[in-house]
Every structure is written in C-alpha cells, then in structure tokens.
Write a protein that holds these residues in place. Sequence first.
Motif, PDB file in Angstrom:
ATOM      1  N   GLN A 338       0.820  -1.208   0.000  1.00 36.36           N
ATOM      2  CA  GLN A 338       0.000   0.000   0.000  1.00 36.36           C
ATOM      3  C   GLN A 338       0.857   1.263   0.000  1.00 36.36           C
ATOM      4  OE1 GLN A 338      -3.168   0.243  -0.575  1.00 36.36           O
ATOM      5  NE2 GLN A 338      -3.306  -1.975  -0.725  1.00 36.36           N
ATOM      6  N   SER A 339       1.705   1.397  -0.965  1.00 39.77           N
ATOM      7  CA  SER A 339       2.525   2.602  -1.020  1.00 39.77           C
ATOM      8  C   SER A 339       1.728   3.751  -1.624  1.00 39.77           C
ATOM      9  CB  SER A 339       3.752   2.334  -1.857  1.00 39.77           C
ATOM     10  OG  SER A 339       3.329   1.897  -3.119  1.00 39.77           O
ATOM     11  N   GLU A 340       2.283   4.911  -1.522  1.00 42.45           N
ATOM     12  CA  GLU A 340       1.651   6.117  -2.031  1.00 42.45           C
ATOM     13  C   GLU A 340       1.607   6.094  -3.570  1.00 42.45           C
ATOM     14  OE1 GLU A 340       2.411  10.897  -1.656  1.00 42.45           O
ATOM     15  OE2 GLU A 340       3.929   9.472  -0.992  1.00 42.45           O
ATOM     16  N   THR A 341       0.577   6.664  -4.124  1.00 43.81           N
ATOM     17  CA  THR A 341       0.441   6.726  -5.577  1.00 43.81           C
ATOM     18  C   THR A 341       0.719   8.139  -6.073  1.00 43.81           C
ATOM     19  OG1 THR A 341      -1.209   4.975  -5.523  1.00 43.81           O
ATOM     20  CG2 THR A 341      -1.154   6.349  -7.493  1.00 43.81           C
ATOM     21  N   LEU A 342       1.587   8.240  -7.063  1.00 47.08           N
ATOM     22  CA  LEU A 342       1.847   9.533  -7.690  1.00 47.08           C
ATOM     23  C   LEU A 342       1.027   9.626  -8.969  1.00 47.08           C
ATOM     24  CD1 LEU A 342       5.741   9.586  -7.400  1.00 47.08           C
ATOM     25  CD2 LEU A 342       4.093  10.766  -5.929  1.00 47.08           C
ATOM     26  N   GLN A 396      12.139   1.488  -2.036  1.00 47.04           N
ATOM     27  CA  GLN A 396      10.772   1.986  -1.873  1.00 47.04           C
ATOM     28  C   GLN A 396       9.895   1.543  -3.054  1.00 47.04           C
ATOM     29  OE1 GLN A 396      10.449   6.175  -0.803  1.00 47.04           O
ATOM     30  NE2 GLN A 396       8.447   6.276  -1.818  1.00 47.04           N
ATOM     31  N   ARG A 399       4.079   3.756  -6.977  1.00 49.93           N
ATOM     32  CA  ARG A 399       2.956   3.554  -7.897  1.00 49.93           C
ATOM     33  C   ARG A 399       2.738   4.832  -8.656  1.00 49.93           C
ATOM     34  NH1 ARG A 399      -0.748  -0.776  -6.228  1.00 49.93           N
ATOM     35  NH2 ARG A 399       0.554  -1.930  -4.788  1.00 49.93           N
TER      36      ARG A 399
END
Length: 477
Positions: A338-342, A396, A399
């Motif tokens: 669940q990493s951050e989405t750019l 890291q 997304r």
Amino acid sequence: MHQKTDPSAPPRGPAGLRMTRRGFVAGAAALAAGLPRRAPAAVQEGGGLRAAQLTQQILPGDYPQTPLWGFNGSAPGPVLRLAQGARLRQRLSNELDQPTSVHWHGIRIDNAMDGVPDLTQAAVAPGQSFDYDFTVPDAGTFWYHSHNRSTEQVARGMFGALIVEDADVPDIDADEVLVLNDWLLQGDGTLAGDFEAPHARAHAGRIGNVVTTNAAFDYALPVRRNQRLRLRLINASNARVFALGLYGLEGWIMALDGMPLAAPRAVGDALTLGPGQRADLFVDVTADAGGEAFVYRLERDGPAAQARFVVADGSRTRRGAPAALAPNREPALAPADQSETLVMNLEGGAMGRLQTARLDGRMQSFDQLLEANQFWSFNQIVGMTDTPFADVALGQTLRVDLRNDTAWPHAIHLHGMHFNELAADGTPGPLRDTVFLNRGERRQIAFVADNPGNWLFHCHMLSHAASGMATWIRVRA
Ligand code: C2O
Ligand code: CU
C-alpha cells in the motif's frame, strides 16, 4: 480481424512511388542451402560500435540508396548477443559530426552506463569515444539506440537489437530478430528533412512512409510447415504504433519488453507494439507447404505484410502449446503493498486542453509554448528540470497513475527498472519497461525502486520527448 483480406498485397510506399515486390531470390537461395538456425551473427565481444555515415538500399532496387547513420556500417546495427549474466564491453567511437551516446533500452543497468547525455554521462563528441561496460542480468529481447538528439539520430538509423540468451535453450527451430521501423523518405532516397518539424511534434510524431523489417520493405524468410519459430519483435520506430496479427501462423506471446509472461498468451486478433516496446513470440507455421504465412500490420485500409514466410514441406506433426519461459526474477511486488500513488498527467499536443505549463522556470501560455516549439507536459511541467518527478529511497515501492489527457497515444518508458502494469483491481500484470496509453486512457504502474541512480522517464514517441514529454526519477542509494 477477419482473415479475408490478402496480407500479401505489395507494401505501400511513399505517395507517388511505385513499390514493387522483388523476386524471392535471396530466400530461395537460403532455402536451397538449408534453413538459417540463428539471427545474424553477433559482433565480437569488445569489437566496438562505430557510429558513422553509411548508405543503404531502403527503397526498391530501382530507386537510389538512402544516406543514413548507423553502427558498424549498417542500420539496424549489429545484433549484440550475450549470455545471461555476461558482461558487455563495447567502445563507442563517434565518427559522426554530431555528439552521440548509446542507451541500452530495457537493461537493468548500472546508472553510469545508461547513455543519457546530461543525466548519466556527457554526450560523446565527434572523434571521441566512450567505453560501455556492464552486465546483462535478464534474458530476453532488448535494444540499443542513440540517446542524443534521438528524434534525428534514431530516424537516421542509429539502433540495433541486444539479445540476451536464455540459460535453458527453448524447444524451437529458429530464433529470428525482427526490428520493425519506418523511414520518412523522399523519392530521391534521402530522408525527409526537418527533424524538429512542429507539426510532427504536436501530433503523432515523426511517422515514416516506408515501413520495414530489418530495414527491408519486403522482408521474407524461408520456413517449413510445422516449424516453431521464436520471433523477437522490436519497435524501433520514432513514433509508429504497430498493430500486428498472424496469418498462416499460430502464435503465443512469450515475453513482453524482455520479461517472460507467467503464462504464454495466444497472439489473437492484434498485438499492439508502441515505440520502444518488444514482444517475443513463439509461432508455429500452420500454412500449407508451397504457401505463404505472414506477420502483418493493420493499416487503415487493411493488413499489409510486415514479414513474409515462404513455406516448404516439413514435419507431419506439431508441438503442443509451449511452456512459459523461465522468469528473470521473482516478482518483486507484493500485491497488497500500500505505497503512495503519484499521479502523472500527460498533457498537451494538438487538439488538447493544455492552457498553461511551466517552461524554463515560469508558467507560460500554450501559445508561448508553441513559440518555443514545445507542446507537451507532465503535470504542467515541460521537459527536464532539476527537480525529479519522484525522489525515492532505494527499495521503496512506487505507484504511478498515468492519465493520458491528450488526443494522442503515448508510450512512456522508464529507464533502469521494469514495472508491473496493474490490472483495474490492482493486481500486478506483466513486467514492462514501456507502457502504451491510447488517447484518453489511464493506467497504473508499480515497481520497487531497486536500482540506484537518475533514471529518465519519458515518452518514446521521440518528437514528443523532445518537445516536453520527459522527466526523471531519482533513486537514492
Ligand atoms: Cu529507448 Cu530513453 O529510451
Ligand atoms: Cu508521446
């Protein structure tokens, strides 16, 4: 696609040029001598890549030759073939009167060897040389091309195939490299001039009028019925999107952008290859002996021959469906990650909605961008700046939600790392290094930033990259 139209129609050529189909002389001779089992020979390890002018017959034989630029006297340049894990050492010698560099597209490479002027190395000045030296970790179909003034240098012929052999040789009868490309030519054989033409930049890019395979408009190979061929397709064109199909062949997609699929997928109706993308196919020759088979491309008015196979008698029996190729690495991406989405908005171009974007440090109107021969932006930033699109620590997960808010297709390429295309429900799809987005399309990609360095992230429609569609990602060591 219904197979009722005849893909063996003569290839279309530049308007006003009569394109004839030459006799099948070379093919017939090869047939008599037995089938080639391999693609053209690899250059000697360390033999060097010489960037220089050359002339080559691209148009049919009764037209003049075409002055080109290429590597070691031909365009495409030599096929570089290595074993998986081997070290590639090539000295690039620049005998052109323009600076150049070589990018090794799709290789998970040491950043210093990535070949991007002003980001990973200085462009190699005329008369100078640069030593490329790196290992190739993944087996598959890759390619190399000039990365300086690429719209011009690639259009002039500065590209070639880079093949990394599988450790376990698959069960096939032939392994063929098919470099797909188009050339924008005039009737006197010369390349059409302006490589910075605003119209091509603002629209689909520089689209050629002569479409070739391995620089031949009438590429043909002798085969035998029921043979299994590995076809390594590379789209080396500036901007052309290939929609490909098979006729007289049954095929499976084994790998995309050099990375094996977990399960081979039937080629089916159409295989789309954007600029920079590759596909490894296994195809079985199902056409009758004495007949022909084709890889065709779809054009507006129907299929046209991209590669022709002249079928001789062969085995009575066919193989079963192929098993997947060995993966190059374990999937690095955990589906639940669940990493951050750019968000990356692709903006601009003719018939687009871009009003204003940042160029040279200040917001400018679309009219001002036009004035500067710049047409595209990512998130309203035109071209390369000192600030990367993303600045991440090694390891890291990243997304990126790509949204094509333009009236044109784009093929977005990340250097140095492959990413997974994500399905709508977020599950990781195939590993790729170039993602194709049709107009209005949206696509998520994700990857673990596991290769330190400064990596270019740009549209592989080379006119688009030169007029704003380029940024970079920093992976901190
Ligand atoms: Cu194949 Cu930055 O390119
Ligand atoms: Cu583009």
